[in-house]
Design a protein around this motif. Structure first.
Motif, PDB file in Angstrom:
ATOM      1  N   ILE A 113       0.839  -1.202   0.000  1.00  0.00           N
ATOM      2  CA  ILE A 113       0.000   0.000   0.000  1.00  0.00           C
ATOM      3  C   ILE A 113       0.873   1.250   0.000  1.00  0.00           C
ATOM      4  CG2 ILE A 113      -1.694   1.315   1.331  1.00  0.00           C
ATOM      5  CD1 ILE A 113      -2.825  -1.368   2.304  1.00  0.00           C
ATOM      6  N   ALA A 114       1.987   1.214   0.778  1.00  0.00           N
ATOM      7  CA  ALA A 114       2.910   2.353   0.813  1.00  0.00           C
ATOM      8  C   ALA A 114       3.501   2.599  -0.572  1.00  0.00           C
ATOM      9  CB  ALA A 114       4.020   2.093   1.830  1.00  0.00           C
ATOM     10  N   LEU A 115       3.809   1.518  -1.288  1.00  0.00           N
ATOM     11  CA  LEU A 115       4.354   1.628  -2.649  1.00  0.00           C
ATOM     12  C   LEU A 115       3.326   2.252  -3.586  1.00  0.00           C
ATOM     13  CD1 LEU A 115       6.990   0.620  -4.227  1.00  0.00           C
ATOM     14  CD2 LEU A 115       5.545  -1.255  -4.994  1.00  0.00           C
ATOM     15  N   ILE A 116       2.083   1.832  -3.465  1.00  0.00           N
ATOM     16  CA  ILE A 116       1.009   2.341  -4.325  1.00  0.00           C
ATOM     17  C   ILE A 116       0.755   3.826  -4.060  1.00  0.00           C
ATOM     18  CG2 ILE A 116      -1.461   2.163  -4.832  1.00  0.00           C
ATOM     19  CD1 ILE A 116      -1.179  -0.867  -4.212  1.00  0.00           C
ATOM     20  N   ILE A 117       0.749   4.204  -2.767  1.00  0.00           N
ATOM     21  CA  ILE A 117       0.549   5.613  -2.417  1.00  0.00           C
ATOM     22  C   ILE A 117       1.670   6.468  -2.998  1.00  0.00           C
ATOM     23  CG2 ILE A 117       0.509   7.275  -0.503  1.00  0.00           C
ATOM     24  CD1 ILE A 117      -0.887   5.127   1.168  1.00  0.00           C
ATOM     25  N   GLY A 118       2.921   5.960  -2.895  1.00  0.00           N
ATOM     26  CA  GLY A 118       4.051   6.674  -3.475  1.00  0.00           C
ATOM     27  C   GLY A 118       3.900   6.849  -4.968  1.00  0.00           C
ATOM     28  N   PHE A 119       3.404   5.810  -5.635  1.00  0.00           N
ATOM     29  CA  PHE A 119       3.190   5.870  -7.085  1.00  0.00           C
ATOM     30  C   PHE A 119       2.164   6.947  -7.436  1.00  0.00           C
ATOM     31  CE2 PHE A 119       0.693   4.545 -10.780  1.00  0.00           C
ATOM     32  CZ  PHE A 119       1.678   4.474 -11.740  1.00  0.00           C
ATOM     33  N   ILE A 120       1.064   6.995  -6.681  1.00  0.00           N
ATOM     34  CA  ILE A 120       0.005   7.983  -6.952  1.00  0.00           C
ATOM     35  C   ILE A 120       0.523   9.405  -6.728  1.00  0.00           C
ATOM     36  CG2 ILE A 120      -2.255   8.829  -6.187  1.00  0.00           C
ATOM     37  CD1 ILE A 120      -2.936   5.884  -5.488  1.00  0.00           C
ATOM     38  N   VAL A 121       1.227   9.607  -5.606  1.00  0.00           N
ATOM     39  CA  VAL A 121       1.775  10.933  -5.300  1.00  0.00           C
ATOM     40  C   VAL A 121       2.835  11.324  -6.337  1.00  0.00           C
ATOM     41  CG1 VAL A 121       3.061  12.301  -3.601  1.00  0.00           C
ATOM     42  CG2 VAL A 121       1.293  10.717  -2.838  1.00  0.00           C
ATOM     43  N   GLY A 122       3.592  10.331  -6.821  1.00  0.00           N
ATOM     44  CA  GLY A 122       4.641  10.593  -7.805  1.00  0.00           C
ATOM     45  C   GLY A 122       4.111  11.105  -9.129  1.00  0.00           C
ATOM     46  N   LEU A 123       2.842  10.865  -9.401  1.00  0.00           N
ATOM     47  CA  LEU A 123       2.224  11.360 -10.628  1.00  0.00           C
ATOM     48  C   LEU A 123       1.989  12.867 -10.581  1.00  0.00           C
ATOM     49  CD1 LEU A 123      -0.389   8.503 -11.235  1.00  0.00           C
ATOM     50  CD2 LEU A 123       1.772   8.848 -12.446  1.00  0.00           C
ATOM     51  N   ILE A 124       2.033  13.439  -9.370  1.00  0.00           N
ATOM     52  CA  ILE A 124       1.858  14.891  -9.210  1.00  0.00           C
ATOM     53  C   ILE A 124       3.186  15.582  -9.508  1.00  0.00           C
ATOM     54  CG2 ILE A 124       1.215  16.735  -7.602  1.00  0.00           C
ATOM     55  CD1 ILE A 124      -0.296  14.582  -5.970  1.00  0.00           C
ATOM     56  N   PRO A 125       3.227  16.520 -10.402  1.00  0.00           N
ATOM     57  CA  PRO A 125       4.499  17.199 -10.745  1.00  0.00           C
ATOM     58  C   PRO A 125       4.984  18.108  -9.607  1.00  0.00           C
ATOM     59  CG  PRO A 125       2.659  18.220 -11.914  1.00  0.00           C
ATOM     60  CD  PRO A 125       2.103  17.014 -11.225  1.00  0.00           C
ATOM     61  N   LEU A 126       6.003  17.672  -8.896  1.00  0.00           N
ATOM     62  CA  LEU A 126       6.576  18.442  -7.797  1.00  0.00           C
ATOM     63  C   LEU A 126       8.082  18.593  -8.011  1.00  0.00           C
ATOM     64  CD1 LEU A 126       4.780  16.703  -4.776  1.00  0.00           C
ATOM     65  CD2 LEU A 126       4.184  18.910  -5.783  1.00  0.00           C
ATOM     66  N   PHE A 127       8.643  19.715  -7.606  1.00  0.00           N
ATOM     67  CA  PHE A 127      10.072  19.975  -7.824  1.00  0.00           C
ATOM     68  C   PHE A 127      10.955  19.016  -7.025  1.00  0.00           C
ATOM     69  CE2 PHE A 127       9.392  22.142  -3.842  1.00  0.00           C
ATOM     70  CZ  PHE A 127      10.620  22.073  -3.186  1.00  0.00           C
ATOM     71  N   ILE A 128      10.429  18.476  -5.929  1.00  0.00           N
ATOM     72  CA  ILE A 128      11.244  17.637  -5.043  1.00  0.00           C
ATOM     73  C   ILE A 128      11.675  16.333  -5.704  1.00  0.00           C
ATOM     74  CG2 ILE A 128       9.350  16.347  -3.960  1.00  0.00           C
ATOM     75  CD1 ILE A 128      10.851  16.742  -1.276  1.00  0.00           C
ATOM     76  N   TRP A 129      10.950  15.903  -6.747  1.00  0.00           N
ATOM     77  CA  TRP A 129      11.276  14.619  -7.374  1.00  0.00           C
ATOM     78  C   TRP A 129      12.645  14.636  -8.045  1.00  0.00           C
ATOM     79  CZ3 TRP A 129       8.295  12.643  -4.426  1.00  0.00           C
ATOM     80  CH2 TRP A 129       6.912  12.771  -4.407  1.00  0.00           C
ATOM     81  N   GLN A 130      13.182  15.831  -8.350  1.00  0.00           N
ATOM     82  CA  GLN A 130      14.514  15.900  -8.961  1.00  0.00           C
ATOM     83  C   GLN A 130      15.621  15.556  -7.962  1.00  0.00           C
ATOM     84  OE1 GLN A 130      15.779  20.019  -9.935  1.00  0.00           O
ATOM     85  NE2 GLN A 130      13.936  20.686  -8.847  1.00  0.00           N
ATOM     86  N   TYR A 131      15.264  15.528  -6.673  1.00  0.00           N
ATOM     87  CA  TYR A 131      16.241  15.203  -5.634  1.00  0.00           C
ATOM     88  C   TYR A 131      16.052  13.790  -5.087  1.00  0.00           C
ATOM     89  CZ  TYR A 131      16.687  20.293  -5.697  1.00  0.00           C
ATOM     90  OH  TYR A 131      16.872  21.595  -6.095  1.00  0.00           O
ATOM     91  N   THR A 132      15.259  12.979  -5.769  1.00  0.00           N
ATOM     92  CA  THR A 132      14.933  11.635  -5.270  1.00  0.00           C
ATOM     93  C   THR A 132      16.186  10.795  -5.040  1.00  0.00           C
ATOM     94  OG1 THR A 132      12.810  11.659  -6.425  1.00  0.00           O
ATOM     95  CG2 THR A 132      13.644   9.517  -5.732  1.00  0.00           C
ATOM     96  N   GLU A 133      17.134  10.843  -5.970  1.00  0.00           N
ATOM     97  CA  GLU A 133      18.360  10.037  -5.846  1.00  0.00           C
ATOM     98  C   GLU A 133      19.146  10.410  -4.587  1.00  0.00           C
ATOM     99  OE1 GLU A 133      22.406   8.983  -8.407  1.00  0.00           O
ATOM    100  OE2 GLU A 133      20.685   9.947  -9.390  1.00  0.00           O
ATOM    101  N   ASN A 134      19.227  11.718  -4.301  1.00  0.00           N
ATOM    102  CA  ASN A 134      19.929  12.166  -3.103  1.00  0.00           C
ATOM    103  C   ASN A 134      19.202  11.733  -1.832  1.00  0.00           C
ATOM    104  OD1 ASN A 134      20.159  14.615  -5.289  1.00  0.00           O
ATOM    105  ND2 ASN A 134      22.115  14.150  -4.329  1.00  0.00           N
ATOM    106  N   ILE A 135      17.873  11.803  -1.882  1.00  0.00           N
ATOM    107  CA  ILE A 135      17.067  11.383  -0.723  1.00  0.00           C
ATOM    108  C   ILE A 135      17.292   9.905  -0.446  1.00  0.00           C
ATOM    109  CG2 ILE A 135      14.703  11.035   0.115  1.00  0.00           C
ATOM    110  CD1 ILE A 135      13.918  13.553  -1.500  1.00  0.00           C
TER     111      ILE A 135
END
Length: 302
Positions: A113-135
């Motif tokens: 469920i946590a994976l699915i929620i992450g997938f849904i939220v990931g569809l929203i264009p947010l600037f933070i996703w460019q730092y995913t590798e660092n996170i």
């Protein structure tokens, strides 16, 4: 290569050097680790959302998962059953009922469920996703540090490990048959042998295996590795009640690294207190072995 190995081994080793005696602090670390598992899977879900040709890639992930799981879990089962047949482990314990099995399966499914929620939220264009590798790198280091502290908190001495022949034997069988299955899976999938070995060497530790493989090979391989390990845990939970009476070594070995924590209550309920030391030793050894071999397969065989 060396950075990838160090980022896995150094925090784990540093954490193991920290000895905590305060039970409240140890309990707090266990709680933080539980939260981090869901956060890691959330981040993996957001990475999946950013894949190109998503439907095709999801089919690839499921196909990879199926092949790796059949080869590794099937290999474990065959070798452990043979071990059980030729050298059965007899204990004098009456099996108890497993009324909590369904509840444990539901708890395992919560990570999906946590994976699915992450997938849904990931569809929203947010600037933070460019730092995913660092996170991911920061979370990985912190996770391994806490795991090292947790392992030290179990107070397992080298003497206890060396004297427990059953735990060592199942660990060797599980490791050998898993690697063999990983090689076969790599040949079937037409992937490099080191990738097949890496995908197979999670031993059921899905929270760490998924992030390590994502870091090394991207979200497709990482997600397939995660699903392979979560399937191991789920199927182990389902099979323990059926196997534990006659095939105790098989039931123990199939649990992989989870035998020292999540599946331990079911093993104890089915085989009694006599199985607990072996289960803890197996889980401890595979937990120590997993990040070492997976990192070596990812970065040391190039």
């Amino acid at each position: 290569m060396y950075f990838g190995i160090l980022i896995a081994l150094v925090p784990l080793s540093l954490g193991y050097l920290i000895k905590l005696k305060d039970k409240k602090k140890i309990a707090r670390i266990n709680q933080i680790l539980s939260w981090m598992v869901y956060f890691i899977l959330f981040i993996m879900g957001t990475e999946l959302a950013h894949l190109d040709n998503l439907s095709t890639n999801l089919q690839t992930i499921l196909f990879y998962t199926m092949i790796v799981f059949i080869c590794t879990f099937g290999g474990n089962f065959i070798f452990l059953i043979l071990f059980d047949l030729f050298l059965p482990w007899k204990t004098t314990h009456n099996n108890q009922t497993f009324e909590s099995r369904f509840k444990m399966i539901l708890e395992s499914l919560r990570v999906c469920i946590a994976l699915i929620i992450g997938f849904i939220v990931g569809l929203i264009p947010l600037f933070i996703w460019q730092y995913t590798e660092n996170i991911i790198q920061v979370v990985l280091v912190f996770l391994l540090l806490l795991i090292g502290i947790q392992l030290r908190g179990n107070n397992i001495s080298l003497k206890q490990i060396l004297l427990n022949k059953v735990g060592i034997a199942t660990t060797i069988i599980v490791t050998f048959s898993t690697f063999l299955g990983g090689i076969i899976a790599a040949l079937i999938l037409e992937q490099p042998i080191r990738v097949g070995l890496g995908m197979s060497s999670g031993f059921g530790w899905y929270s760490l295996s998924g992030i390590l493989m994502t870091e090394a090979h991207g979200p497709i391989i990482g997600s397939a590795t995660f699903l392979n390990d979560i399937l191991r845990e789920l199927l182990a939970i389902i099979l323990i009640p059926s196997l534990i009476k006659r095939y105790k070594l098989t039931a123990l070995g199939l649990c992989g690294a989870t035998s020292m924590d999540f599946t331990l209550p079911m093993l104890q309920k089915g085989a009694g207190i006599t199985i607990v030391p072996s289960a803890i030793v197996q889980g401890f050894l595979l937990t120590i072995l997993m990040p070492i071999v997976m990192t070596l397969f990812n970065y040391g065989m190039q």
